[in-house]
Scaffold this motif. Structure first.
Motif, PDB file in Angstrom:
ATOM      1  N   ILE A 296       0.831  -1.208   0.000  1.00  0.00           N
ATOM      2  CA  ILE A 296       0.000   0.000   0.000  1.00  0.00           C
ATOM      3  C   ILE A 296       0.864   1.255   0.000  1.00  0.00           C
ATOM      4  CG2 ILE A 296      -1.596   1.375   1.394  1.00  0.00           C
ATOM      5  CD1 ILE A 296      -2.820  -1.310   2.335  1.00  0.00           C
ATOM      6  N   MET A 297       1.879   1.294   0.859  1.00  0.00           N
ATOM      7  CA  MET A 297       2.695   2.497   0.986  1.00  0.00           C
ATOM      8  C   MET A 297       3.537   2.734  -0.255  1.00  0.00           C
ATOM      9  SD  MET A 297       1.502   3.500   3.720  1.00  0.00           S
ATOM     10  CE  MET A 297       2.441   5.019   3.689  1.00  0.00           C
ATOM     11  N   ASN A 298       4.048   1.675  -0.868  1.00  0.00           N
ATOM     12  CA  ASN A 298       4.796   1.849  -2.110  1.00  0.00           C
ATOM     13  C   ASN A 298       3.906   2.393  -3.221  1.00  0.00           C
ATOM     14  OD1 ASN A 298       7.769   0.846  -2.159  1.00  0.00           O
ATOM     15  ND2 ASN A 298       6.730  -0.628  -0.837  1.00  0.00           N
ATOM     16  N   LYS A 299       2.647   1.981  -3.218  1.00  0.00           N
ATOM     17  CA  LYS A 299       1.736   2.441  -4.258  1.00  0.00           C
ATOM     18  C   LYS A 299       1.377   3.918  -4.086  1.00  0.00           C
ATOM     19  CE  LYS A 299      -2.794   1.525  -6.285  1.00  0.00           C
ATOM     20  NZ  LYS A 299      -3.964   0.621  -6.325  1.00  0.00           N
ATOM     21  N   SER A 344       0.146  14.634   0.704  1.00  0.00           N
ATOM     22  CA  SER A 344       0.412  15.334   1.951  1.00  0.00           C
ATOM     23  C   SER A 344       1.609  16.263   1.777  1.00  0.00           C
ATOM     24  CB  SER A 344       0.709  14.321   3.054  1.00  0.00           C
ATOM     25  OG  SER A 344       1.260  14.955   4.183  1.00  0.00           O
ATOM     26  N   PHE A 345       1.578  17.374   2.483  1.00  0.00           N
ATOM     27  CA  PHE A 345       2.693  18.314   2.443  1.00  0.00           C
ATOM     28  C   PHE A 345       3.929  17.713   3.092  1.00  0.00           C
ATOM     29  CE2 PHE A 345      -0.733  20.931   1.542  1.00  0.00           C
ATOM     30  CZ  PHE A 345      -0.342  22.203   1.201  1.00  0.00           C
ATOM     31  N   LEU A 346       3.716  16.866   4.093  1.00  0.00           N
ATOM     32  CA  LEU A 346       4.845  16.326   4.828  1.00  0.00           C
ATOM     33  C   LEU A 346       5.442  15.158   4.065  1.00  0.00           C
ATOM     34  CD1 LEU A 346       3.348  16.454   8.421  1.00  0.00           C
ATOM     35  CD2 LEU A 346       4.632  18.194   7.189  1.00  0.00           C
ATOM     36  N   THR A 347       6.731  15.244   3.792  1.00  0.00           N
ATOM     37  CA  THR A 347       7.369  14.240   2.943  1.00  0.00           C
ATOM     38  C   THR A 347       7.496  12.893   3.637  1.00  0.00           C
ATOM     39  OG1 THR A 347       9.537  15.024   3.683  1.00  0.00           O
ATOM     40  CG2 THR A 347       8.659  15.949   1.645  1.00  0.00           C
ATOM     41  N   LYS A 348       7.610  12.905   4.967  1.00  0.00           N
ATOM     42  CA  LYS A 348       7.686  11.640   5.687  1.00  0.00           C
ATOM     43  C   LYS A 348       6.283  11.097   5.950  1.00  0.00           C
ATOM     44  CE  LYS A 348      11.769  12.895   8.426  1.00  0.00           C
ATOM     45  NZ  LYS A 348      12.219  13.134   9.816  1.00  0.00           N
ATOM     46  N   LYS A 349       6.205   9.775   6.021  1.00  0.00           N
ATOM     47  CA  LYS A 349       4.953   9.134   6.403  1.00  0.00           C
ATOM     48  C   LYS A 349       5.259   8.116   7.499  1.00  0.00           C
ATOM     49  CE  LYS A 349       2.761   9.823   1.898  1.00  0.00           C
ATOM     50  NZ  LYS A 349       1.852  10.877   2.356  1.00  0.00           N
ATOM     51  N   THR A 350       4.418   8.113   8.526  1.00  0.00           N
ATOM     52  CA  THR A 350       4.636   7.253   9.678  1.00  0.00           C
ATOM     53  C   THR A 350       3.475   6.287   9.844  1.00  0.00           C
ATOM     54  OG1 THR A 350       5.874   9.018  10.783  1.00  0.00           O
ATOM     55  CG2 THR A 350       5.071   7.215  12.153  1.00  0.00           C
ATOM     56  N   GLY A 375      12.517  -6.716   7.910  1.00  0.00           N
ATOM     57  CA  GLY A 375      12.501  -7.155   6.516  1.00  0.00           C
ATOM     58  C   GLY A 375      11.464  -6.460   5.660  1.00  0.00           C
ATOM     59  N   ALA A 376      10.738  -5.487   6.240  1.00  0.00           N
ATOM     60  CA  ALA A 376       9.686  -4.787   5.485  1.00  0.00           C
ATOM     61  C   ALA A 376      10.284  -3.963   4.352  1.00  0.00           C
ATOM     62  CB  ALA A 376       8.886  -3.893   6.422  1.00  0.00           C
ATOM     63  N   ARG A 377       9.658  -4.016   3.194  1.00  0.00           N
ATOM     64  CA  ARG A 377      10.143  -3.274   2.022  1.00  0.00           C
ATOM     65  C   ARG A 377       9.349  -1.977   1.870  1.00  0.00           C
ATOM     66  NH1 ARG A 377      11.004  -8.082  -2.519  1.00  0.00           N
ATOM     67  NH2 ARG A 377      12.557  -9.281  -1.321  1.00  0.00           N
ATOM     68  N   LEU A 378       9.648  -1.056   2.753  1.00  0.00           N
ATOM     69  CA  LEU A 378       8.962   0.230   2.757  1.00  0.00           C
ATOM     70  C   LEU A 378       9.777   1.274   2.000  1.00  0.00           C
ATOM     71  CD1 LEU A 378       7.906   0.296   6.503  1.00  0.00           C
ATOM     72  CD2 LEU A 378       6.335   0.103   4.574  1.00  0.00           C
ATOM     73  N   PRO A 379       9.121   2.282   1.414  1.00  0.00           N
ATOM     74  CA  PRO A 379       9.866   3.394   0.805  1.00  0.00           C
ATOM     75  C   PRO A 379      10.752   4.073   1.849  1.00  0.00           C
ATOM     76  CG  PRO A 379       7.542   3.471   0.187  1.00  0.00           C
ATOM     77  CD  PRO A 379       7.659   2.430   1.244  1.00  0.00           C
ATOM     78  N   ASP A 380      11.783   4.755   1.386  1.00  0.00           N
ATOM     79  CA  ASP A 380      12.756   5.358   2.298  1.00  0.00           C
ATOM     80  C   ASP A 380      12.137   6.404   3.228  1.00  0.00           C
ATOM     81  OD1 ASP A 380      14.751   3.795   1.259  1.00  0.00           O
ATOM     82  OD2 ASP A 380      15.470   5.327  -0.153  1.00  0.00           O
TER      83      ASP A 380
END
Length: 421
Positions: A296-299, A344-350, A375-380
């Protein structure tokens, strides 16, 4: 909006009151230069045609690089001058080839990071109808005047005066003419664009009362307020539905001044996300949940380089570039690059994953969860933490911890598993 709007953001000042060798517009807030938040605030509106950023000549290459990194493509950078009005005039002149007559230009301070869509639309619409318009706020302090010797000479009736704020809007012809006729004294000592429009074109300026969120960075202490305001106003938190714990979490978020998204599924408009895992859950379930969240987050973060289907300007985009899976338009040689207007304006996502467990299997679950997180493949730019608890845990404590993680966006908490008794 049924007419295009153009924006001029003056930002070539050195900010003497700010008290720092780095101009305030370039100071980092939440890992981004402050001015980028203001540019993005207008760039997210598809009806804003062009944004002109006015900076010092020496700063142009660096500013252009920052805009490119953040995919802000409807922006021109021009050199400022030695006074505020001369800089604004340079920005207005940069639009002469695309603006004529009653085209609306908005002028907004580059260190006013908030630009609510309803406020901007109100000013732009009033400017379109009346030729010039500006935002005002009631005075909160009594204004007094002093004589040449430093003694009180006059106290003004506060009910008759208001504070002039930004943005201000004008027909191109009106603001351009006002600057063409302005005196050297106006350019040297003037501060109020609305006054110039009234003085040199006879335009009756429409005043629109604005909200109390109209605010700009002036002093160094304002940076702390800026960080908090950006976190609270420029994003919202998605909370997964269909879970019994959801209402308790929402209550904690309301107390913590976090906005809860109304979206039914995660989207790029949020900066924080809460997902749930309930017992009984075995290792394969933990792995599957984390894998699904990663997908979901990569998409949704891939929207940085895409043009969302909701934009009115999509009519000019070739259907051949449409992605069937998300309804967005990708960047090709034939298409204009545009930052997703919903992002979102904020570049980071938590992400906070709330994992309810059976008390007896705490140690095993924590170890397995930590291993899966690593091992999660999350965006940087996406961080994920897990809060482990059981049905007898203090849910208010779980909620407050979730609020802290989502507000702070601390990369040091990425991959951490926290246990609440």
């Amino acid at each position: 909006m049924d007419f295009p709007v153009y924006v001029v953001l003056p930002g070539s000042g050195v900010g003497l009151r700010f008290g720092s060798p780095t101009p305030k517009q370039y100071t980092d807030v939440l890992n981004k230069p402050l001015f980028l938040y203001t540019v993005q605030a207008f760039h997210r509106f598809p009806w804003v045609h062009t944004i002109v950023v006015v900076v010092s000549l020496d700063d142009i290459p660096w500013v252009e690089e920052q805009l490119k990194k953040n995919n802000l493509t409807r922006v021109r950078v021009v050199a400022g001058a030695d006074t505020r009005h001369r800089s604004i005039y340079n920005g207005v002149k940069a639009l002469r080839k695309v603006c004529t007559g009653d085209a609306v230009i908005l002028i907004h301070d580059i260190v006013r990071v908030l630009a609510e869509e309803s406020v901007v639309k109100d000013v732009a619409t009033a400017a379109k109808q009346h030729g010039a318009a500006g935002i005002t706020r009631p005075l909160t302090s009594t204004v007094i005047a002093k004589d040449n010797e430093g003694f009180l000479s006059e106290s003004l009736d506060r009910t008759k005066y208001v504070a002039s704020e930004m943005p201000q809007g004008f027909h191109f012809e009106i603001i351009n003419t006002a600057y063409e006729k302005a005196s050297e004294y106006d350019f040297e000592f003037g501060t109020e664009c609305l006054h110039l429009a009234s003085k040199y074109t006879g335009t009756r300026v429409r005043l629109v009362e604005g909200p109390d969120s109209l605010w700009k960075v002036t002093y160094r202490k304002d940076l702390f307020a800026a960080e908090g305001i950006l976190r609270e106003n420029l994003s919202s938190i998605f909370i997964e539905e269909g879970k019994n714990q959801r209402e308790n979490i929402i209550s904690s978020f309301t107390e913590g001044n976090l906005k809860v998204s109304s979206e039914k599924s995660p989207s790029c408009s949020e900066s924080g996300f809460v997902f749930f895992l309930s017992p009984p859950r075995l290792e394969p379930d933990i792995a599957s949940k984390i894998d699904n969240i990663s997908v979901i987050m990569n998409k949704i973060t891939s929207h940085q380089y895409e043009k969302c289907s909701g934009c009115p300007c999509n009519d000019s985009i070739s259907e051949s570039t449409k992605k069937e899976d998300c309804g967005c338009y990708t960047n090709t040689d034939e298409t204009e690059v545009m930052v997703c207007s919903k992002c979102s304006f904020l570049t980071k996502k938590t992400i906070v994953l709330l994992h309810e467990i059976n008390k007896s299997c705490r140690r095993t679950v924590v170890e397995n969860t930590r291993e899966r997180l690593l091992g999660a493949r999350l965006p940087d730019n996406v961080f994920m933490s897990v809060i482990v608890y059981h049905k007898d845990s203090n849910l208010q404590r779980v909620g407050r911890l979730s609020v802290s993680l989502l507000k702070n966006q601390d990369p040091g908490m990425n991959g951490q598993v926290l246990y609440v008794q």
